[in-house]
Motif scaffolding. Structure first.
Motif, mmCIF file in Angstrom:
data_model
loop_
_atom_site.group_PDB
_atom_site.id
_atom_site.type_symbol
_atom_site.label_atom_id
_atom_site.label_comp_id
_atom_site.label_asym_id
_atom_site.label_seq_id
_atom_site.Cartn_x
_atom_site.Cartn_y
_atom_site.Cartn_z
ATOM 1 N N ALA A 154 0.539 -1.389 0.157
ATOM 2 C CA ALA A 154 0.137 0.057 0.375
ATOM 3 C C ALA A 154 1.056 1.145 0.637
ATOM 4 O O ALA A 154 0.677 1.896 -0.724
ATOM 5 N N THR A 155 1.506 1.083 0.589
ATOM 6 C CA THR A 155 2.733 2.706 0.661
ATOM 7 C C THR A 155 3.897 2.048 0.746
ATOM 8 O O THR A 155 4.420 0.487 1.653
ATOM 9 N N VAL A 156 5.523 2.611 0.298
ATOM 10 C CA VAL A 156 6.689 2.463 0.844
ATOM 11 C C VAL A 156 7.743 3.515 0.966
ATOM 12 O O VAL A 156 7.283 4.777 0.359
ATOM 13 N N VAL A 157 8.034 2.907 2.539
ATOM 14 C CA VAL A 157 8.922 4.357 3.124
ATOM 15 C C VAL A 157 10.214 3.788 3.116
ATOM 16 O O VAL A 157 10.940 3.465 2.857
ATOM 17 N N GLU A 158 11.017 5.005 3.601
ATOM 18 C CA GLU A 158 12.299 4.913 3.811
ATOM 19 C C GLU A 158 12.706 5.944 4.909
ATOM 20 O O GLU A 158 11.831 6.837 5.321
ATOM 21 N N LEU A 159 13.186 4.365 6.039
ATOM 22 C CA LEU A 159 12.956 5.009 7.712
ATOM 23 C C LEU A 159 14.826 5.701 7.521
ATOM 24 O O LEU A 159 15.452 5.224 6.875
ATOM 25 N N GLU A 160 15.195 7.064 8.384
ATOM 26 C CA GLU A 160 15.561 7.770 8.536
ATOM 27 C C GLU A 160 16.036 7.854 9.511
ATOM 28 O O GLU A 160 15.098 8.350 10.250
ATOM 29 N N PRO A 161 17.077 7.541 10.641
ATOM 30 C CA PRO A 161 16.960 7.894 11.973
ATOM 31 C C PRO A 161 17.057 8.705 12.479
ATOM 32 O O PRO A 161 17.624 10.010 11.412
#
Length: 341
Positions: A154-161
């Motif tokens: 449904a969605t693709v996200v890139e995690l950034e700390p």
């Protein structure tokens, strides 16, 4: 789309109850798996973790088993597939390191992700897919994810700390205050992109977690060796130098004993150190003394560090919010800090 840990946590809390699959990307060791585990707890879901990189396509289809007369055969689910098919409670099925899996294994996941079935086997409606992968640029063995597989999320996200999210977690987890102070001072060292294929660690939230576990255990003459093995030689050298400053500061207990006259550091590194150290000692019983020192920090022009001190105190010891000193302070500059003014 890049998201912070706080944003990802909130996003998953909305998507999981709606049974919407989410793919999380990002460099190794930044907390993708930890956030998924926390989401399972927060949403009261069981958690099933699969590692497609070590799977065969049959793991997602089942094994063919002939009928009694031998004329036909059916695919029988086993392992993780069988557990998901028979789940009685809400379940998050987490596909970890999906990008390292072979194309054949990824293709086998497509029908599960979209149609939620394999042949005659149908997933229960209370099973939700989440997946995580490193990026191809991370030297993590990722060759990519098939486009038809990506389109099934449904969605693709890139995690950034971020240092704020990491600090909030670190305070709750009782990470040594000197490590929190150091990473606030050197925020660029929280997570570093690995650029070589050498067998060595680089700074990441995961590797700093190992440093936190060894602080107070490793003797001083082995600190640099130990920390370098966890986060690399450069970061370890800076940490050890910072610890020397930290250890030469006035004792935080001495500051709390005379908060109206104790010296206030001028160097940025020392301000990070003393603010974090005092917050680690803040309690409902001594918060009036913390307030006294905090107000002096504001008067000295160190409002940013006063804010860190108050917020860390609340995160580490929420009971301070019940103290008379805290309630009284909300009417002044400290109250503005709490509100973010």
């Amino acid at each position: 789309m890049k998201v912070t840990p706080a944003q990802l946590t909130e996003l998953l809390s909305l998507y999981v109850p709606k049974r919407l699959p989410v793919l999380i990307t990002g460099r190794p060791g930044i907390g993708k798996s930890d956030i998924v585990e926390q989401t399972a707890r927060d949403t009261n879901h069981d958690l099933l973790i699969s590692h497609p990189v070590v799977e065969d396509p049959t793991d997602s289809k089942g094994l063919p088993f002939p009928s009694a007369d031998g004329a036909t055969a059916k695919f029988l689910p086993f392992g993780d597939l069988e557990r998901a098919m028979t789940a009685r409670r809400p379940l998050i099925w987490f596909l970890d390191d999906l990008g390292q899996a072979s194309p054949a294994v990824q293709a086998a996941k497509m029908q599960l992700l979209l149609a939620r079935r394999v042949g005659e086997h149908v997933l229960p409606s209370h099973v939700t897919f989440l997946a995580a992968t490193n990026r191809r640029t991370d030297n993590a063995g990722v060759t990519g994810i098939l486009d038809p597989v990506i389109s099934r999320f449904a969605t693709v996200v890139e995690l950034e700390p971020t240092i704020d999210d990491w600090s909030a977690w670190a305070n709750r987890a009782d990470v040594p205050p000197e490590l929190i102070a150091f990473l606030r001072f050197r925020q660029d060292l929280l997570s570093v992109q690995k650029t070589s294929r050498d067998i060595e660690n680089v700074p990441s939230p995961r590797s700093w977690g190992f440093v936190a576990k060894t602080m107070g255990v490793v003797p001083k003459h082995l600190e640099h060796i130990s920390y370098a093995g966890s986060v690399g030689e450069g970061a370890a050298t800076e940490l050890v130098s910072f610890l020397q400053i930290y250890r030469e500061l006035p004792n935080p207990d001495a500051i709390l004993a005379t908060p109206d006259s104790a010296p206030i550091p001028k160097k940025t590194s020392a301000l990070y150190a003393i603010s974090t150290a005092l917050a680690a000692r803040a309690t409902e019983g001594n918060f009036d003394r913390v307030v006294t020192y905090t107000e002096r920090m504001i008067e000295a022009g160190h409002r940013e560090f006063a804010a860190l001190l108050v917020r860390d105190s609340l995160q580490r010891s929420p009971a301070v919010a019940n103290s008379y000193a805290f309630i009284r302070a909300q009417g002044g500059e400290i109250g503005k800090i709490i509100k973010g003014d």
